[in-house]
Design a protein around this motif. Structure first.
Motif, PDB file in Angstrom:
ATOM      1  N   ILE A  56       0.789  -1.255   0.124  1.00  0.00           N
ATOM      2  CA  ILE A  56       0.038   0.135   0.014  1.00  0.00           C
ATOM      3  C   ILE A  56       1.046   1.246  -0.018  1.00  0.00           C
ATOM      4  O   ILE A  56       2.018   1.273   0.898  1.00  0.00           O
ATOM      5  CB  ILE A  56      -0.660  -0.045   1.197  1.00  0.00           C
ATOM      6  CG1 ILE A  56      -2.001  -1.361   1.219  1.00  0.00           C
ATOM      7  CG2 ILE A  56      -1.495   1.344   1.554  1.00  0.00           C
ATOM      8  CD1 ILE A  56      -2.875  -1.165   2.499  1.00  0.00           C
ATOM      9  N   CYS A  57       0.602   2.404  -0.716  1.00  0.00           N
ATOM     10  CA  CYS A  57       1.038   3.599  -0.488  1.00  0.00           C
ATOM     11  C   CYS A  57       0.176   4.481  -0.159  1.00  0.00           C
ATOM     12  O   CYS A  57      -1.089   4.640  -0.020  1.00  0.00           O
ATOM     13  CB  CYS A  57       1.937   3.929  -1.475  1.00  0.00           C
ATOM     14  SG  CYS A  57       1.157   4.172  -3.081  1.00  0.00           S
ATOM     15  N   LEU A  58       0.548   5.660   0.637  1.00  0.00           N
ATOM     16  CA  LEU A  58      -0.104   6.895   0.966  1.00  0.00           C
ATOM     17  C   LEU A  58       0.402   8.243   0.149  1.00  0.00           C
ATOM     18  O   LEU A  58       1.355   8.204  -0.074  1.00  0.00           O
ATOM     19  CB  LEU A  58       0.157   7.244   2.450  1.00  0.00           C
ATOM     20  CG  LEU A  58       0.198   6.035   3.625  1.00  0.00           C
ATOM     21  CD1 LEU A  58       0.585   6.433   4.864  1.00  0.00           C
ATOM     22  CD2 LEU A  58      -1.386   5.547   3.544  1.00  0.00           C
ATOM     23  N   VAL A  59      -0.736   8.796  -0.183  1.00  0.00           N
ATOM     24  CA  VAL A  59      -0.572  10.121  -0.818  1.00  0.00           C
ATOM     25  C   VAL A  59      -1.159  11.174   0.023  1.00  0.00           C
ATOM     26  O   VAL A  59      -2.204  10.999   1.032  1.00  0.00           O
ATOM     27  CB  VAL A  59      -1.344  10.167  -2.358  1.00  0.00           C
ATOM     28  CG1 VAL A  59      -0.543   9.325  -3.149  1.00  0.00           C
ATOM     29  CG2 VAL A  59      -2.597   9.851  -2.198  1.00  0.00           C
ATOM     30  N   SER A  60      -0.728  12.295   0.009  1.00  0.00           N
ATOM     31  CA  SER A  60      -1.206  13.384   0.977  1.00  0.00           C
ATOM     32  C   SER A  60      -2.619  13.675   0.629  1.00  0.00           C
ATOM     33  O   SER A  60      -3.492  14.394   1.506  1.00  0.00           O
ATOM     34  CB  SER A  60      -0.485  14.653   0.873  1.00  0.00           C
ATOM     35  OG  SER A  60      -0.273  15.116  -0.455  1.00  0.00           O
ATOM     36  N   ASP A  61      -3.103  13.968  -0.578  1.00  0.00           N
ATOM     37  CA  ASP A  61      -4.706  14.514  -0.848  1.00  0.00           C
ATOM     38  C   ASP A  61      -4.958  13.919  -2.372  1.00  0.00           C
ATOM     39  O   ASP A  61      -4.339  13.224  -2.880  1.00  0.00           O
ATOM     40  CB  ASP A  61      -4.605  16.071  -0.676  1.00  0.00           C
ATOM     41  CG  ASP A  61      -3.456  16.436  -1.676  1.00  0.00           C
ATOM     42  OD1 ASP A  61      -2.898  15.894  -2.651  1.00  0.00           O
ATOM     43  OD2 ASP A  61      -2.849  17.461  -1.322  1.00  0.00           O
ATOM     44  N   PHE A  62      -6.229  14.286  -2.564  1.00  0.00           N
ATOM     45  CA  PHE A  62      -6.741  14.045  -3.939  1.00  0.00           C
ATOM     46  C   PHE A  62      -6.008  14.354  -4.959  1.00  0.00           C
ATOM     47  O   PHE A  62      -5.682  13.614  -6.044  1.00  0.00           O
ATOM     48  CB  PHE A  62      -8.297  14.448  -4.108  1.00  0.00           C
ATOM     49  CG  PHE A  62      -9.253  13.943  -3.270  1.00  0.00           C
ATOM     50  CD1 PHE A  62      -9.125  12.590  -2.732  1.00  0.00           C
ATOM     51  CD2 PHE A  62     -10.370  14.475  -2.941  1.00  0.00           C
ATOM     52  CE1 PHE A  62      -9.804  11.924  -1.898  1.00  0.00           C
ATOM     53  CE2 PHE A  62     -11.278  13.847  -2.201  1.00  0.00           C
ATOM     54  CZ  PHE A  62     -11.110  12.638  -1.566  1.00  0.00           C
ATOM     55  N   LYS A  63      -5.325  15.757  -4.950  1.00  0.00           N
ATOM     56  CA  LYS A  63      -4.581  16.211  -6.115  1.00  0.00           C
ATOM     57  C   LYS A  63      -3.100  15.143  -6.445  1.00  0.00           C
ATOM     58  O   LYS A  63      -2.969  14.799  -7.418  1.00  0.00           O
ATOM     59  CB  LYS A  63      -3.927  17.623  -5.613  1.00  0.00           C
ATOM     60  CG  LYS A  63      -3.105  18.268  -6.740  1.00  0.00           C
ATOM     61  CD  LYS A  63      -2.602  19.655  -6.131  1.00  0.00           C
ATOM     62  CE  LYS A  63      -1.973  20.405  -7.260  1.00  0.00           C
ATOM     63  NZ  LYS A  63      -0.613  19.995  -7.374  1.00  0.00           N
ATOM     64  N   PRO A 128       4.632   9.776  -3.153  1.00  0.00           N
ATOM     65  CA  PRO A 128       3.892   8.677  -2.301  1.00  0.00           C
ATOM     66  C   PRO A 128       4.788   7.906  -1.450  1.00  0.00           C
ATOM     67  O   PRO A 128       5.971   7.686  -1.533  1.00  0.00           O
ATOM     68  CB  PRO A 128       3.058   7.741  -3.232  1.00  0.00           C
ATOM     69  CG  PRO A 128       3.341   8.407  -4.533  1.00  0.00           C
ATOM     70  CD  PRO A 128       4.558   9.440  -4.499  1.00  0.00           C
ATOM     71  N   LEU A 129       4.200   7.879  -0.211  1.00  0.00           N
ATOM     72  CA  LEU A 129       5.047   6.831   0.936  1.00  0.00           C
ATOM     73  C   LEU A 129       4.508   5.526   1.173  1.00  0.00           C
ATOM     74  O   LEU A 129       3.176   5.340   1.171  1.00  0.00           O
ATOM     75  CB  LEU A 129       4.757   7.651   2.150  1.00  0.00           C
ATOM     76  CG  LEU A 129       5.467   7.181   3.462  1.00  0.00           C
ATOM     77  CD1 LEU A 129       7.155   7.394   3.158  1.00  0.00           C
ATOM     78  CD2 LEU A 129       5.029   8.020   4.631  1.00  0.00           C
ATOM     79  N   VAL A 130       5.154   4.461   0.925  1.00  0.00           N
ATOM     80  CA  VAL A 130       4.988   3.067   1.171  1.00  0.00           C
ATOM     81  C   VAL A 130       4.526   2.926   2.566  1.00  0.00           C
ATOM     82  O   VAL A 130       4.892   3.607   3.406  1.00  0.00           O
ATOM     83  CB  VAL A 130       6.158   2.030   0.620  1.00  0.00           C
ATOM     84  CG1 VAL A 130       5.766   0.772   1.485  1.00  0.00           C
ATOM     85  CG2 VAL A 130       6.499   2.128  -0.724  1.00  0.00           C
ATOM     86  N   SER A 131       3.472   2.378   2.613  1.00  0.00           N
ATOM     87  CA  SER A 131       2.782   1.883   4.173  1.00  0.00           C
ATOM     88  C   SER A 131       2.527   0.692   4.207  1.00  0.00           C
ATOM     89  O   SER A 131       1.368   0.166   3.556  1.00  0.00           O
ATOM     90  CB  SER A 131       1.770   2.880   4.169  1.00  0.00           C
ATOM     91  OG  SER A 131       1.057   2.529   5.599  1.00  0.00           O
ATOM     92  N   THR A 132       3.238  -0.272   4.699  1.00  0.00           N
ATOM     93  CA  THR A 132       2.923  -1.711   5.117  1.00  0.00           C
ATOM     94  C   THR A 132       3.257  -1.940   6.480  1.00  0.00           C
ATOM     95  O   THR A 132       4.083  -1.466   7.061  1.00  0.00           O
ATOM     96  CB  THR A 132       4.075  -2.452   4.154  1.00  0.00           C
ATOM     97  OG1 THR A 132       3.680  -3.877   4.520  1.00  0.00           O
ATOM     98  CG2 THR A 132       5.375  -2.308   4.533  1.00  0.00           C
ATOM     99  N   SER A 133       2.345  -2.869   7.072  1.00  0.00           N
ATOM    100  CA  SER A 133       2.245  -3.013   8.264  1.00  0.00           C
ATOM    101  C   SER A 133       3.970  -3.412   9.000  1.00  0.00           C
ATOM    102  O   SER A 133       4.640  -4.081   8.386  1.00  0.00           O
ATOM    103  CB  SER A 133       1.413  -4.214   8.815  1.00  0.00           C
ATOM    104  OG  SER A 133       1.567  -5.189   8.178  1.00  0.00           O
ATOM    105  N   ALA A 134       4.231  -2.973  10.304  1.00  0.00           N
ATOM    106  CA  ALA A 134       5.598  -3.442  10.783  1.00  0.00           C
ATOM    107  C   ALA A 134       5.618  -4.561  11.389  1.00  0.00           C
ATOM    108  O   ALA A 134       5.922  -4.904  12.509  1.00  0.00           O
ATOM    109  CB  ALA A 134       5.775  -2.305  11.937  1.00  0.00           C
TER     110      ALA A 134
END
Length: 188
Positions: A56-63, A128-134
């Motif tokens: 999964i990755c995270l983005v800051s907003d819709f833009k 974007p920032l990768v986000s995977t459980s620790a």
């Protein structure tokens, strides 16, 4: 340490291709720059996870979401706007991210967190920032910082010093939106 210092410290590591352990909007996560294939490879190796499984990755907003997905289905905005809990959506045809983060069916799971630390870090990184459980692949997702496996703690390049941040320990909901309009709930 305050939040601004922690954002700057994490940013320094991320820009050098490092991986961080950080509090997300859901659980403690392992993160890296989603456009850096070598950093993503380090995450797979640390988690002992097959690179056939996507992240999964995270983005800051819709833009920012629109900058990394070729065509965001209109329904995605409604789902995200009205979601009662953190919701990750799997989109078809991601663009401008490292190839090894994209699933075999050319899709990518992306979440827009409401968490202030995550949003500010991603905004400053401008990627974007990768986000995977620790956790090591196959092991239980840690419910709190103190449950994180020493292998993970020692394997990252930086641990964000916001241990007091309480996380629910519940992963996000996951919905797959296909460009043909089909919607499939993967995890509630």
């Amino acid at each position: 340490m305050n939040q601004a210092d922690e954002i700057n410290n994490a940013l320094t590591v991320l820009k050098k291709g490092g991986i961080i352990l950080y509090p997300t909007d859901t659980v403690w996560g392992i993160g890296c720059d989603a456009t850096n294939a070598q950093a993503i490879e380090k995450v797979f190796k640390l988690k002992n996870r097959s690179d056939k499984k996507s992240l999964i990755c995270l983005v800051s907003d819709f833009k920012m979401l629109n900058e990394y997905v070729e065509n965001v289905p209109e329904v995605a905005y409604d789902i995200l706007k009205y979601a009662k809990k953190p919701t990750t959506i799997i989109y078809d045809n991601p663009i401008r991210v490292a190839e090894n983060i994209i699933a075999e069916d050319n899709s990518l799971a992306i979440r827009v967190p409401k968490d202030e630390f995550c949003k500010k870090l991603i905004q400053k990184m401008r990627r974007p920032l990768v986000s995977t459980s620790a956790n090591v692949s196959g092991e239980k997702t840690p419910q709190s910082f103190k449950e994180i496996d020493p292998v993970i703690l020692e394997g990252v390049d930086y641990v964000v010093n916001l241990h007091h941040e309480k996380k629910s320990g519940k992963p996000s909901a996951i919905i797959k939106l296909k460009n043909d309009g089909s919607v499939k709930v993967i995890r509630q």
